[in-house]
Design a protein around this motif. Structure first.
Motif, PDB file in Angstrom:
ATOM      1  N   SER A  19       8.987  -6.434  -6.263  1.00 20.81           N
ATOM      2  CA  SER A  19       8.297  -5.730  -5.180  1.00 20.81           C
ATOM      3  C   SER A  19       6.886  -6.268  -4.982  1.00 20.81           C
ATOM      4  O   SER A  19       6.436  -6.445  -3.843  1.00 20.81           O
ATOM      5  CB  SER A  19       8.239  -4.234  -5.478  1.00 20.81           C
ATOM      6  OG  SER A  19       9.524  -3.694  -5.507  1.00 20.81           O
ATOM      7  N   LYS A  22       7.149  -9.520  -3.168  1.00 20.03           N
ATOM      8  CA  LYS A  22       7.403  -9.319  -1.737  1.00 20.03           C
ATOM      9  C   LYS A  22       6.138  -8.873  -1.006  1.00 20.03           C
ATOM     10  O   LYS A  22       5.896  -9.293   0.124  1.00 20.03           O
ATOM     11  CB  LYS A  22       8.516  -8.283  -1.533  1.00 20.03           C
ATOM     12  CG  LYS A  22       9.882  -8.752  -1.940  1.00 20.03           C
ATOM     13  CD  LYS A  22      10.389  -9.855  -1.057  1.00 20.03           C
ATOM     14  CE  LYS A  22      10.950  -9.283   0.209  1.00 20.03           C
ATOM     15  NZ  LYS A  22      11.560 -10.294   1.084  1.00 20.03           N
ATOM     16  N   VAL A  23       5.337  -8.046  -1.629  1.00 22.07           N
ATOM     17  CA  VAL A  23       4.079  -7.611  -1.021  1.00 22.07           C
ATOM     18  C   VAL A  23       3.167  -8.817  -0.810  1.00 22.07           C
ATOM     19  O   VAL A  23       2.561  -8.973   0.253  1.00 22.07           O
ATOM     20  CB  VAL A  23       3.384  -6.536  -1.893  1.00 22.07           C
ATOM     21  CG1 VAL A  23       1.953  -6.313  -1.441  1.00 22.07           C
ATOM     22  CG2 VAL A  23       4.157  -5.241  -1.839  1.00 22.07           C
ATOM     23  N   LEU A  26       4.669 -11.024   2.110  1.00 20.74           N
ATOM     24  CA  LEU A  26       4.765 -10.426   3.437  1.00 20.74           C
ATOM     25  C   LEU A  26       3.447  -9.863   3.969  1.00 20.74           C
ATOM     26  O   LEU A  26       3.366  -9.508   5.143  1.00 20.74           O
ATOM     27  CB  LEU A  26       5.800  -9.295   3.439  1.00 20.74           C
ATOM     28  CG  LEU A  26       7.251  -9.691   3.267  1.00 20.74           C
ATOM     29  CD1 LEU A  26       8.122  -8.446   3.193  1.00 20.74           C
ATOM     30  CD2 LEU A  26       7.709 -10.579   4.405  1.00 20.74           C
ATOM     31  N   TRP A  27       2.431  -9.766   3.152  1.00 19.03           N
ATOM     32  CA  TRP A  27       1.192  -9.108   3.567  1.00 19.03           C
ATOM     33  C   TRP A  27       0.549  -9.784   4.773  1.00 19.03           C
ATOM     34  O   TRP A  27       0.094  -9.122   5.699  1.00 19.03           O
ATOM     35  CB  TRP A  27       0.207  -9.055   2.405  1.00 19.03           C
ATOM     36  CG  TRP A  27      -0.997  -8.237   2.739  1.00 19.03           C
ATOM     37  CD1 TRP A  27      -2.192  -8.699   3.182  1.00 19.03           C
ATOM     38  CD2 TRP A  27      -1.094  -6.817   2.702  1.00 19.03           C
ATOM     39  NE1 TRP A  27      -3.034  -7.657   3.390  1.00 19.03           N
ATOM     40  CE2 TRP A  27      -2.394  -6.478   3.114  1.00 19.03           C
ATOM     41  CE3 TRP A  27      -0.222  -5.801   2.359  1.00 19.03           C
ATOM     42  CZ2 TRP A  27      -2.841  -5.169   3.192  1.00 19.03           C
ATOM     43  CZ3 TRP A  27      -0.674  -4.502   2.430  1.00 19.03           C
ATOM     44  CH2 TRP A  27      -1.951  -4.192   2.841  1.00 19.03           C
ATOM     45  N   PRO A  31       1.721  -6.406   7.530  1.00 16.89           N
ATOM     46  CA  PRO A  31       1.304  -5.490   6.459  1.00 16.89           C
ATOM     47  C   PRO A  31       2.005  -4.130   6.482  1.00 16.89           C
ATOM     48  O   PRO A  31       2.142  -3.497   5.450  1.00 16.89           O
ATOM     49  CB  PRO A  31      -0.194  -5.295   6.705  1.00 16.89           C
ATOM     50  CG  PRO A  31      -0.611  -6.401   7.596  1.00 16.89           C
ATOM     51  CD  PRO A  31       0.604  -6.823   8.358  1.00 16.89           C
ATOM     52  N   GLU A  33       5.160  -3.479   6.866  1.00 17.58           N
ATOM     53  CA  GLU A  33       6.431  -3.545   6.134  1.00 17.58           C
ATOM     54  C   GLU A  33       6.224  -3.552   4.626  1.00 17.58           C
ATOM     55  O   GLU A  33       7.156  -3.273   3.878  1.00 17.58           O
ATOM     56  CB  GLU A  33       7.209  -4.799   6.535  1.00 17.58           C
ATOM     57  CG  GLU A  33       7.826  -4.720   7.901  1.00 17.58           C
ATOM     58  CD  GLU A  33       8.685  -5.932   8.209  1.00 17.58           C
ATOM     59  OE1 GLU A  33       9.073  -6.653   7.269  1.00 17.58           O
ATOM     60  OE2 GLU A  33       8.965  -6.157   9.386  1.00 17.58           O
ATOM     61  N   THR A  34       5.037  -3.888   4.180  1.00 18.85           N
ATOM     62  CA  THR A  34       4.806  -4.000   2.736  1.00 18.85           C
ATOM     63  C   THR A  34       4.580  -2.665   2.052  1.00 18.85           C
ATOM     64  O   THR A  34       4.661  -2.587   0.834  1.00 18.85           O
ATOM     65  CB  THR A  34       3.607  -4.918   2.454  1.00 18.85           C
ATOM     66  OG1 THR A  34       2.444  -4.366   3.069  1.00 18.85           O
ATOM     67  CG2 THR A  34       3.850  -6.313   2.970  1.00 18.85           C
ATOM     68  N   PHE A  37       7.354  -1.628  -0.228  1.00 16.74           N
ATOM     69  CA  PHE A  37       7.398  -2.411  -1.467  1.00 16.74           C
ATOM     70  C   PHE A  37       6.292  -1.999  -2.428  1.00 16.74           C
ATOM     71  O   PHE A  37       6.480  -2.030  -3.651  1.00 16.74           O
ATOM     72  CB  PHE A  37       7.332  -3.903  -1.165  1.00 16.74           C
ATOM     73  CG  PHE A  37       8.573  -4.422  -0.498  1.00 16.74           C
ATOM     74  CD1 PHE A  37       9.768  -4.510  -1.195  1.00 16.74           C
ATOM     75  CD2 PHE A  37       8.557  -4.809   0.828  1.00 16.74           C
ATOM     76  CE1 PHE A  37      10.917  -4.976  -0.581  1.00 16.74           C
ATOM     77  CE2 PHE A  37       9.699  -5.276   1.452  1.00 16.74           C
ATOM     78  CZ  PHE A  37      10.887  -5.353   0.745  1.00 16.74           C
TER      79      PHE A  37
END
Length: 67
Positions: A19, A22-23, A26-27, A31, A33-34, A37
């Motif tokens: 997680s 993924k953060v 994807l940040w 942001p 969507e994170t 996570f």
């Protein structure tokens, strides 16, 4: 049974690490969507600590009952 408890507690730690990865990836893209996570990372870390404490208590009681 103790071995199963050890594996499940480390499974929570793996979920937390994935997680966080993924953060980090994807940040910069999105942001919003994170946040899910981040939630998974926090909950997984808390569950790891809780399960670890529970397992150690269980081992302690088992040793006391054997004596």
């Amino acid at each position: 049974m103790i071995k199963i408890l050890k594996y499940t507690e480390y499974l929570y730690l793996v979920v937390a690490v994935v997680s966080i990865y993924k953060v980090a990836t994807l940040w910069s893209i999105n942001p919003k969507e994170t946040y899910i996570f981040i939630f998974f990372a926090v909950v997984s870390t808390a569950m790891f600590l809780f399960r670890r404490r529970y397992r150690k208590r269980f081992e302690q009681r088992k040793k006391e009952n054997q004596q």
